[in-house]
Design an enzyme around this catalytic site. Structure first.
Site, PDB file in Angstrom:
ATOM      1  N   SER A 253       5.147  38.012 -77.676  1.00 28.15           N
ATOM      2  CA  SER A 253       4.463  39.196 -78.198  1.00 28.15           C
ATOM      3  C   SER A 253       3.180  38.777 -78.887  1.00 28.15           C
ATOM      4  O   SER A 253       3.031  37.644 -79.343  1.00 28.15           O
ATOM      5  CB  SER A 253       5.357  39.973 -79.157  1.00 28.15           C
ATOM      6  OG  SER A 253       5.391  39.328 -80.405  1.00 28.15           O
ATOM      7  N   LYS A 254       2.268  39.756 -78.934  1.00 29.46           N
ATOM      8  CA  LYS A 254       0.984  39.495 -79.573  1.00 29.46           C
ATOM      9  C   LYS A 254       1.219  39.106 -81.026  1.00 29.46           C
ATOM     10  O   LYS A 254       0.576  38.242 -81.577  1.00 29.46           O
ATOM     11  CB  LYS A 254       0.125  40.766 -79.560  1.00 29.46           C
ATOM     12  CG  LYS A 254      -0.396  41.140 -78.208  1.00 29.46           C
ATOM     13  CD  LYS A 254      -1.143  42.460 -78.249  1.00 29.46           C
ATOM     14  CE  LYS A 254      -1.283  43.016 -76.839  1.00 29.46           C
ATOM     15  NZ  LYS A 254      -1.746  44.366 -76.751  1.00 29.46           N
TER      16      LYS A 254
END
Ligand code: GLU
Length: 283
Positions: A253-254
């Protein structure tokens, strides 16, 4: 003759793409290309605070570097707000929307007073405070310029939609349960739209026949099917793929600083290698 397959990749430009995005994009692109269909690119940039133009450039650059091409112009949602407003107008005309003036703090207070709140895929369900306002009070608050979001009156929407609702997930018909979202926000206070409304609108408008995306968005499909039924939009088929996991077994995930495609490129990795990494697992 079978209908042309139309797939899409619909990232939000809130950061650089990572391997998980590449996995999703490659899946949609390969399916379209293998079937002689169309692969569309859509930028989901309705949130002016979280989305940035340089991230849009980054998405185009990363996809081109990976060797992915898309058909037709790139659709940018921020350029189509009147279209989403028109869809809201139709739902409003059916009596399915109401203005919600609550702040997050108001909602938290109300939930604390009730003592509990069921949770849905997007968090605690709205306790319905503003649904119970009288038409007079609503009109007064709107006239006073109080900011408001537009919520779907879920009970009214379900009463109007054909029942039961289902979707076609990887060839299997699955029953949908939009009620799990409660009175979901379809237009935010700051933006006259929401992810759920825009994505459903655009998939219909662009003639997408197969929606491919990560499995964390599978529950959202239940709500999207309801919107499609209410607005008379054709339902695509769905393929929710497993999330690509990092070496630590956690989802990429970012937020957790997953390695970006830009970073991998700068480390000297070839696009073929990154495609191979992005293709492993998850499908
Ligand atoms: N824009 C969404 C995201 O980046 C994906 C939307 C979708 O594929 O339905 O998470």
């Amino acid at each position: 003759m079978a209908a042309t397959l139309v797939t899409r990749f619909a990232p939000s430009p809130t950061g650089r793409l990572h391997l998980g995005h590449a996995h999703s994009a490659l899946l949609a692109w390969r399916l379209a290309r293998a079937a002689g269909g169309r692969f569309l690119l859509r930028i989901e940039d309705i949130d002016p605070v979280r989305c940035r133009p340089d991230f849009v450039d980054g998405i185009l650059e990363d996809l081109a570097w990976l060797g992915l091409d898309w058909d037709g112009p790139v659709r940018r949602q921020s350029e189509h707000l009147p279209e989403y407003r028109a869809a809201l107008h139709r739902l409003d005309g059916m009596g399915l929307l109401y203005p919600c003036f609550c702040t997050r703090a108001d909602i938290a207070r109300e939930i604390a007073a009730i003592g509990h709140a069921p949770h849905g895929p997007d968090g605690a369900l709205y306790p319905g405070t503003c649904r119970r306002l009288s038409p007079r009070e609503r009109a007064g608050r709107v006239a006073a310029g109080q900011p408001y979001a537009l919520r779907l009156d879920m009970a009214a929407a379900l009463a109007r939609a054909p029942w039961p609702l289902s979707c076609l997930e990887q060839g299997q018909r699955r029953r949908c349960d939009p009620a799990q979202f409660g009175d979901v926000v379809l237009a935010r206070k700051d933006i006259p739209a929401s992810y759920h409304l825009c994505v459903t609108h655009d998939d219909a408008l662009q003639g997408v026949t197969l929606v491919t995306r990560a499995e964390d968005l599978a529950p959202a499909t239940d709500l999207h099917r309801l919107l499609q039924a209410l607005l008379g939009w054709k339902a695509p088929r769905y393929c929710h793929h497993a999330l690509l996991l990092g070496a630590d077994g956690k989802r990429l995930s970012k937020r957790d600083n997953a390695p970006t495609l830009q970073g991998l490129r700068e480390q000297g990795l070839a696009p073929e290698k990154v495609r191979e990494m992005a293709s492993a697992g998850g499908e």
